[in-house]
Design an enzyme around this catalytic site. Structure first.
Site, mmCIF file in Angstrom:
data_model
loop_
_atom_site.group_PDB
_atom_site.id
_atom_site.type_symbol
_atom_site.label_atom_id
_atom_site.label_comp_id
_atom_site.label_asym_id
_atom_site.label_seq_id
_atom_site.Cartn_x
_atom_site.Cartn_y
_atom_site.Cartn_z
ATOM 1 N N ARG A 110 0.906 -0.924 0.090
ATOM 2 C CA ARG A 110 -0.044 0.147 0.045
ATOM 3 C C ARG A 110 0.883 1.080 0.024
ATOM 4 O O ARG A 110 0.636 2.214 -0.659
ATOM 5 C CB ARG A 110 -0.975 0.203 1.256
ATOM 6 C CG ARG A 110 -1.789 1.134 1.358
ATOM 7 C CD ARG A 110 -2.884 1.513 2.131
ATOM 8 N NE ARG A 110 -2.650 0.474 3.088
ATOM 9 C CZ ARG A 110 -2.197 0.497 4.385
ATOM 10 N NH1 ARG A 110 -1.395 1.803 4.540
ATOM 11 N NH2 ARG A 110 -2.380 -0.053 5.442
ATOM 12 N N ASP A 139 -7.851 18.150 -15.109
ATOM 13 C CA ASP A 139 -8.105 16.668 -15.316
ATOM 14 C C ASP A 139 -7.520 16.433 -16.930
ATOM 15 O O ASP A 139 -8.260 17.175 -17.780
ATOM 16 C CB ASP A 139 -9.368 16.400 -15.173
ATOM 17 C CG ASP A 139 -10.014 15.066 -15.601
ATOM 18 O OD1 ASP A 139 -9.094 14.532 -16.337
ATOM 19 O OD2 ASP A 139 -10.625 14.707 -14.872
ATOM 20 N N TYR A 176 -16.513 15.988 -15.892
ATOM 21 C CA TYR A 176 -16.880 14.627 -15.767
ATOM 22 C C TYR A 176 -17.855 14.446 -14.630
ATOM 23 O O TYR A 176 -17.849 14.718 -13.470
ATOM 24 C CB TYR A 176 -15.644 13.768 -15.459
ATOM 25 C CG TYR A 176 -16.006 12.538 -15.291
ATOM 26 C CD1 TYR A 176 -16.290 11.522 -16.250
ATOM 27 C CD2 TYR A 176 -15.606 11.736 -14.047
ATOM 28 C CE1 TYR A 176 -16.573 10.245 -16.129
ATOM 29 C CE2 TYR A 176 -15.998 10.555 -13.963
ATOM 30 C CZ TYR A 176 -16.289 9.780 -14.851
ATOM 31 O OH TYR A 176 -16.628 8.380 -14.523
ATOM 32 N N LYS A 184 -8.397 5.256 -19.344
ATOM 33 C CA LYS A 184 -8.950 5.732 -20.637
ATOM 34 C C LYS A 184 -7.864 5.837 -21.695
ATOM 35 O O LYS A 184 -7.278 4.575 -21.810
ATOM 36 C CB LYS A 184 -9.338 7.421 -20.752
ATOM 37 C CG LYS A 184 -10.498 7.373 -19.461
ATOM 38 C CD LYS A 184 -11.932 6.843 -19.662
ATOM 39 C CE LYS A 184 -12.700 6.772 -18.309
ATOM 40 N NZ LYS A 184 -12.847 7.957 -17.685
HETATM 41 C C1 LIG Z 1 -13.382 8.459 -16.586
HETATM 42 C C2 LIG Z 1 -13.082 9.890 -16.064
HETATM 43 C C3 LIG Z 1 -12.651 9.890 -14.726
HETATM 44 C C4 LIG Z 1 -13.128 8.982 -13.773
HETATM 45 O O1 LIG Z 1 -12.266 8.156 -13.893
HETATM 46 P P1 LIG Z 1 -12.327 6.528 -13.258
HETATM 47 O O2 LIG Z 1 -11.085 5.656 -13.780
HETATM 48 O O3 LIG Z 1 -13.588 5.892 -14.025
HETATM 49 O O4 LIG Z 1 -12.558 6.575 -11.938
HETATM 50 C C5 LIG Z 1 -12.330 11.391 -14.350
HETATM 51 N N1 LIG Z 1 -12.163 12.343 -15.428
HETATM 52 C C6 LIG Z 1 -12.381 12.034 -16.428
HETATM 53 C C7 LIG Z 1 -12.240 13.240 -17.694
HETATM 54 C C8 LIG Z 1 -12.860 10.870 -17.101
HETATM 55 O O5 LIG Z 1 -13.238 10.777 -18.464
#
Ligand SMILES: *Cc1c(COP(=O)(O)O)cnc(C)c1O
Length: 380
Positions: free
Chosen positions: A47, A171, A99, A196
């Site tokens: 961890r 982000d 998001y 992603k």
């Molecule tokens: C998918 C996404 C998230 C969250 O990510 P997870 O891996 O699903 O927890 C945050 N910001 C954006 C822009 C995203 O597309």
């Protein structure tokens, strides 16, 4: 060195003990200590730190041009970790096109905890500046945004944040570090859902955060270990593997995306297309300046409302109806009922997420096949 060279060599150097060219998956929870308080290589418990995760964290920092990377079990876990930089009584200025999961964290976790969140159109830097109040501590933006692919001028917001003593968090999930490097434009922290583009194969959930500032890194690193939302070694390795092909995937995806965006824009069944690479995009000039390319995400509104959306979804064969994006397979998402379902209908309408809005994530299938699929499905 160029991005793609760094992505393969740095942070992913061969294993010094065996020469293995792929970072080993250290599938272990704990590490033997040589004597009490004497750890080999600094690892004591996975961890707190694990060599596979550490390689991923180093690679992520390098790709974002930052000093410190931290990996998490999901993008949302990374988001919550970054939000430890605010405290009750503070205010966050957030872009009004974030998001859905981030919005849910703001409204259902942070607000009850005593943090105020004010939404602004972050693509308008003057509007952000006008919204700054005495309690404002942090600005949170995405660019391009989800799902409307609006851009924010990160350099302008970075300058504003520095001038007003605020933190800027970006982000960078939709762009990926290949297309855009917010730290170099003045952001303090970059957040990713590695689920992603970085993972890129729709086979892992993960998140990350990168900063160059020690005084931001230290408390988040503390939080990462204390809260414990870390990725396992196997998941860390999957993201490491994805990173190696990030450039070639995105180059191919954005070439196809531009072609499909032009096709859709000219199609009579389509009402409007949102793609930063189109000259009709209101921030096309900013996209050219701020990004290395326009990415693989397209949103569109089709004529005929929700019934037309349902017909299209039923007829498409290659675009899979699924949440998520950035993988090798093309995906279609219907934001009002999927990613943005946690937002009230009134709020969705206010943000321009209409009932005929569809979001496409362009994969690595042949552009000809994807265009043919859209053409047959749009036929009425
Ligand atoms: C998918 C996404 C998230 C969250 O990510 P997870 O891996 O699903 O927890 C945050 N910001 C954006 C822009 C995203 O597309």
């Amino acid at each position: 060195m160029k991005f793609e060279t760094l992505a393969i060599h740095d942070g992913q150097a061969p294993d010094p003990r065996t020469g293995a060219v792929s970072v080993p998956i250290y599938q272990t929870s704990t590490f033997q200590q040589d004597a009490i308080g004497k750890f080999r290589e600094g690892f004591e418990y996975s961890r707190s730190g694990n060599p596979t995760r550490q390689a991923l964290e180093a690679a992520l920092a390098l790709l974002e041009g930052g000093k410190h990377g931290l990996a998490f079990g999901s993008g949302n876990a990374a988001t919550i970790a970054a939000l430890q930089l605010v405290k009750p009584g503070d205010q966050i200025l957030a872009s009004d096109d974030t998001y859905g999961g981030t919005y849910r964290i703001f409204e259902k976790i942070l607000r009850p905890w005593g943090v105020d969140i004010r939404y602004v159109d972050a693509s308008d830097t003057a509007a952000v500046e006008a919204a700054i109040g005495p309690k404002t501590a942090l600005i949170w933006v995405e660019s391009p945004t989800n799902p409307l692919l609006k851009l924010v001028d990160i350099a302008a917001l970075g300058a504003l944040a520095h001038r007003r003593g605020l933190l800027l968090v970006v982000d960078n999930t939709f762009a990926s570090p290949y297309l855009q490097r917010p730290l170099e434009l003045g952001a303090h922290v970059v957040v990713h859902s590695t689920t992603k583009y970085l993972g890129g194969h729709s086979d892992v959930i993960g998140g990350a955060l990168v900063t160059s500032e020690r005084d931001l890194y230290d408390p988040i690193k503390f939080y990462q270990n204390a809260a414990g939302a870390v990725p396992g070694p196997w998941d860390s390795w999957l993201v490491l593997r994805g990173i190696k092909t990030l450039k070639v995937r995105i180059e191919e995806q954005q070439t196809t995306a531009l072609r499909l965006a032009r096709f859709l824009e000219a199609h009579p069944a389509v009402e409007r297309v949102y793609y930063p690479g189109l000259s009709s995009h209101p921030q096309h000039a900013l996209a050219k300046r701020q990004m290395r390319g326009f990415g693989g995400m397209i949103s569109l509104q089709i004529k005929g409302g929700f019934p037309a959306v349902e017909r299209l979804v039923a007829k498409l064969k290659l675009f899979l109806l699924a949440e998520s994006l950035g993988g090798v397979e093309s995906l279609l998402c219907y934001p009002p009922k999927m990613t943005h379902a946690s937002i009230s209908p009134e709020e969705r309408a206010r943000r321009g997420i209409h009932d005929n809005l569809i979001r496409l994530s362009v994969g690595l299938e042949a552009a000809d096949d994807l265009e043919a699929d859209l053409r047959q499905a749009l036929q009425v």
